[in-house]
Design a protein around this motif. Sequence first.
Motif, PDB file in Angstrom:
ATOM      1  N   ILE A   1      -2.193 -14.849  -2.561  1.00 33.76           N
ATOM      2  CA  ILE A   1      -0.888 -14.226  -2.838  1.00 33.76           C
ATOM      3  C   ILE A   1      -0.959 -12.713  -2.645  1.00 33.76           C
ATOM      4  O   ILE A   1      -0.045 -11.982  -3.048  1.00 33.76           O
ATOM      5  CB  ILE A   1      -0.402 -14.551  -4.265  1.00 33.76           C
ATOM      6  CG1 ILE A   1      -1.372 -13.996  -5.306  1.00 33.76           C
ATOM      7  CG2 ILE A   1      -0.199 -16.046  -4.453  1.00 33.76           C
ATOM      8  CD1 ILE A   1      -0.816 -13.993  -6.720  1.00 33.76           C
ATOM      9  N   ARG A   2      -2.074 -12.224  -2.082  1.00 34.19           N
ATOM     10  CA  ARG A   2      -2.266 -10.804  -1.787  1.00 34.19           C
ATOM     11  C   ARG A   2      -2.302  -9.956  -3.052  1.00 34.19           C
ATOM     12  O   ARG A   2      -1.905  -8.786  -3.047  1.00 34.19           O
ATOM     13  CB  ARG A   2      -1.178 -10.285  -0.838  1.00 34.19           C
ATOM     14  CG  ARG A   2      -1.061 -11.047   0.481  1.00 34.19           C
ATOM     15  CD  ARG A   2      -2.354 -10.943   1.284  1.00 34.19           C
ATOM     16  NE  ARG A   2      -2.176 -11.405   2.654  1.00 34.19           N
ATOM     17  CZ  ARG A   2      -2.614 -12.577   3.103  1.00 34.19           C
ATOM     18  NH1 ARG A   2      -3.219 -13.414   2.281  1.00 34.19           N
ATOM     19  NH2 ARG A   2      -2.456 -12.919   4.369  1.00 34.19           N
ATOM     20  N   PHE A   3      -2.784 -10.553  -4.145  1.00 31.71           N
ATOM     21  CA  PHE A   3      -2.907  -9.797  -5.392  1.00 31.71           C
ATOM     22  C   PHE A   3      -4.312  -9.212  -5.475  1.00 31.71           C
ATOM     23  O   PHE A   3      -5.308  -9.930  -5.351  1.00 31.71           O
ATOM     24  CB  PHE A   3      -2.651 -10.701  -6.603  1.00 31.71           C
ATOM     25  CG  PHE A   3      -3.015 -10.045  -7.915  1.00 31.71           C
ATOM     26  CD1 PHE A   3      -2.410  -8.860  -8.289  1.00 31.71           C
ATOM     27  CD2 PHE A   3      -3.959 -10.610  -8.762  1.00 31.71           C
ATOM     28  CE1 PHE A   3      -2.749  -8.235  -9.491  1.00 31.71           C
ATOM     29  CE2 PHE A   3      -4.302  -9.998  -9.959  1.00 31.71           C
ATOM     30  CZ  PHE A   3      -3.695  -8.809 -10.323  1.00 31.71           C
ATOM     31  N   TYR A   4      -4.378  -7.908  -5.735  1.00 31.60           N
ATOM     32  CA  TYR A   4      -5.656  -7.200  -5.799  1.00 31.60           C
ATOM     33  C   TYR A   4      -5.721  -6.348  -7.063  1.00 31.60           C
ATOM     34  O   TYR A   4      -5.437  -5.153  -7.049  1.00 31.60           O
ATOM     35  CB  TYR A   4      -5.878  -6.349  -4.549  1.00 31.60           C
ATOM     36  CG  TYR A   4      -6.286  -7.175  -3.368  1.00 31.60           C
ATOM     37  CD1 TYR A   4      -7.624  -7.360  -3.057  1.00 31.60           C
ATOM     38  CD2 TYR A   4      -5.336  -7.831  -2.593  1.00 31.60           C
ATOM     39  CE1 TYR A   4      -8.008  -8.167  -1.995  1.00 31.60           C
ATOM     40  CE2 TYR A   4      -5.708  -8.645  -1.530  1.00 31.60           C
ATOM     41  CZ  TYR A   4      -7.046  -8.807  -1.243  1.00 31.60           C
ATOM     42  OH  TYR A   4      -7.432  -9.610  -0.204  1.00 31.60           O
ATOM     43  N   GLY A   5      -6.086  -6.971  -8.166  1.00 27.15           N
ATOM     44  CA  GLY A   5      -6.285  -6.250  -9.415  1.00 27.15           C
ATOM     45  C   GLY A   5      -7.731  -5.869  -9.573  1.00 27.15           C
ATOM     46  O   GLY A   5      -8.394  -6.244 -10.544  1.00 27.15           O
ATOM     47  N   THR A   6      -8.253  -5.111  -8.613  1.00 24.90           N
ATOM     48  CA  THR A   6      -9.667  -4.765  -8.571  1.00 24.90           C
ATOM     49  C   THR A   6      -9.852  -3.416  -7.897  1.00 24.90           C
ATOM     50  O   THR A   6      -9.005  -2.995  -7.096  1.00 24.90           O
ATOM     51  CB  THR A   6     -10.474  -5.830  -7.808  1.00 24.90           C
ATOM     52  OG1 THR A   6     -11.860  -5.437  -7.758  1.00 24.90           O
ATOM     53  CG2 THR A   6      -9.969  -5.994  -6.390  1.00 24.90           C
ATOM     54  N   PHE A   7     -10.953  -2.743  -8.217  1.00 23.75           N
ATOM     55  CA  PHE A   7     -11.241  -1.464  -7.554  1.00 23.75           C
ATOM     56  C   PHE A   7     -12.524  -1.536  -6.732  1.00 23.75           C
ATOM     57  O   PHE A   7     -13.103  -0.516  -6.379  1.00 23.75           O
ATOM     58  CB  PHE A   7     -11.319  -0.318  -8.571  1.00 23.75           C
ATOM     59  CG  PHE A   7     -12.402  -0.449  -9.607  1.00 23.75           C
ATOM     60  CD1 PHE A   7     -13.661   0.109  -9.404  1.00 23.75           C
ATOM     61  CD2 PHE A   7     -12.155  -1.090 -10.809  1.00 23.75           C
ATOM     62  CE1 PHE A   7     -14.657   0.003 -10.363  1.00 23.75           C
ATOM     63  CE2 PHE A   7     -13.146  -1.198 -11.777  1.00 23.75           C
ATOM     64  CZ  PHE A   7     -14.403  -0.651 -11.559  1.00 23.75           C
ATOM     65  N   THR A   8     -12.980  -2.742  -6.395  1.00 22.87           N
ATOM     66  CA  THR A   8     -14.171  -2.865  -5.563  1.00 22.87           C
ATOM     67  C   THR A   8     -13.952  -2.229  -4.190  1.00 22.87           C
ATOM     68  O   THR A   8     -12.834  -2.241  -3.661  1.00 22.87           O
ATOM     69  CB  THR A   8     -14.564  -4.338  -5.379  1.00 22.87           C
ATOM     70  OG1 THR A   8     -15.709  -4.411  -4.521  1.00 22.87           O
ATOM     71  CG2 THR A   8     -13.451  -5.147  -4.738  1.00 22.87           C
ATOM     72  N   ALA A   9     -15.043  -1.700  -3.642  1.00 19.46           N
ATOM     73  CA  ALA A   9     -14.981  -1.131  -2.297  1.00 19.46           C
ATOM     74  C   ALA A   9     -15.392  -2.148  -1.237  1.00 19.46           C
ATOM     75  O   ALA A   9     -15.537  -1.799  -0.061  1.00 19.46           O
ATOM     76  CB  ALA A   9     -15.896   0.094  -2.222  1.00 19.46           C
TER      77      ALA A   9
END
Length: 704
Positions: A150-158
């Motif tokens: 669903i194109r959800f990105y609740g992350t700060f990974t590089a």
Amino acid sequence: MSSLAVDPTRFASLDALVRPLSVAIIGASDEKTRIGGRPLAYMLERGFAGPIWPVNPKRPTVQGLPAFPSVAALPEAPDVAIIAVPAALAIETLDELGRKGCRAVICFTAGFAEMDEAGAAAQVKLTETARRHGIRLLGPNCLGVFNDAIRFYGTFTASFEKGWPIPGQIGVASQSGAYGTHIFSAGLDRGLGMQVVITTGNEAEVALGDVLGWMAQAPEVDVICAYAEGIRERESFLAALDLARRNRKPIVMMKVGRSSLGGAAAQSHTASIAGDDAVTQAVLDEFGVVRARTTEEMLDIAYAATKRIYPARNTLGVLTVSGGAGVLISDAAEAAGVAMPPMPEAAQAKLRSLIPFCAPRNPVDCTAQVTNDLKLIDLFVESVAADGGYSSILSFWSQTAAGRSLGPTLQEKMRAIRAKYPDRLWVMSMLAPEKVREYEADGWLCFEDPSRAVTAIEAMGRFGAAFAKAEAPAPEVKLPKVTLPETTPSEAAAKALLAEAGVPAVPERACATVEAAVAAAEAIGFPVVLKILSPDILHKSEIGGVLLDVADAAAVRAGFATLIERAATHAPGARIEGVLVAKQIKGAVEMALGIFRDPVFGPVAMVGLGGIFIEVLKDVAFRRCPFDAAEAERMIRSLRGFALLDGARGRPRADVAALARALSALSAFAVAAGPRLAGVDVNPLLVLPEGEGCFAADAVIELG
């Protein structure tokens, strides 16, 4: 058996964390590489369909979106909120979100239980705030979650600087954010589809078991990769493993902290209980979770599992153009415990008629002759599949699969034979990286190293056996009525308690006087064993408190005096109740049974070789209590030293059935006794020849 059920909404309530319709980012940054900026940048680039509300009181816009000065100013409660503010503001921010009506929060913020006692106290307040508002809280100190479906990105990974997730059904659940995304990146390099990754960090509210439970029922996930440093929450963890097994979703787990050094590092890193590694392994085995030793092994097993072929009775057939490779594969299969039954004699004769110098037993070495006469390939592969009937088939072709002269024909023939038997697990070992995607499209699993292929094949069989076991009704274990004494019981009292629960003891009598001891010995029959009887002397042999082969009345009198004297010398403050007179049993196999209370999983049973061997050889098996006699027998048969019970070197077979009943009874006793029971040690348990039973010769019950 104890119920593994949890509140059915517990796992489903993670939907808002993984499938949100709207997102708020508290501490949103205009800089795309900052912790508060990456989630927004990722979702904008990937095209998250729902509204995204940045909260930043210092800016009117963030990355082109209108910013809000506070949580209270948001147009409505978001499905999920991301907290990316300093630790001093995190609890207040969580409270504001709760008052707004938000019920799912991802907390990036560090500085809590992973730091010090003050941080642990702050995490308690954070947890209390979340529970007061009914918030599912992921973190703190976590790298977050992403769901590319669903194109959800609740992350700060590089990690996405090297590429976005590719379509696929492998989910990653990890307590470590950095290592969870490392698994994702390594999988991306392998071409594995990992669209959902959830990291739990300090697990103030949402624990690893919750995430596994969500994945166990999520249509986005067919195969689960898990990384764990310590299990702190039992009920959701066990319920999740059970749900995954019943839904035929394999879990491959890296559980680190095997060593004392590793266990200490895990405690520092996640502020979680590492527990006893042997117990954790027993729990994973109970539910059919396959434990990976390395990231490479985890990815190999997950890759194989994507075919969703899990043979309950796994047998391996091998077709090779190299005799050396056949030996290597056979060694790997034996080490892994994969059965390689021989081809039927008629099939072997048929193959020898085609190539007289082939070796058709299994491995089936068709030799390089098949490259001179390509029609032989069909006949050999067909025979391995049809005549051998193996559930898993491994073909070793090395560089032949990539050759310009033979590669295309080989691929065509192998494609046809695999399509004819789609229920088999078809695996190929080859050196043809440019052809791998083509073979995979035909339904093959491809490995360069055949030993790695065998490891993955073995894992599919373990999954299959676990899934088949889950389909059978769970056996009920009847719990006895147990009333523990107020203080630690003596050996005689301990054995009496256990005998009532179904663990028989050797014929014996507790004797307060020497005359009573003589009378008891004459009634029981010589020779007898004499033991000092005291609730304060648990390890009698260490003070010389056990006498064997006491042959007559005079020896009983002398032995009684000796034991009393030794107790007075070595344990002057101990309460002495007298001497225990017991029948001496010979010709038995000495076993040891035990119970101890694991801080996470509760009472756990142990069985192993008895006497000094349990400490020297450490050949033991563990199982969470309670369990039935059939499971107890499986534990017993898993011991390396089982041959001693099974008639090794002409010895009579021991009464394994009686031993299994005693072990099962002990497991039920442990549960019925309740949390005051700290431990039980039955060593030795004397197992007589088949049909003659088993008897506890010594027992200790420790109370908490």
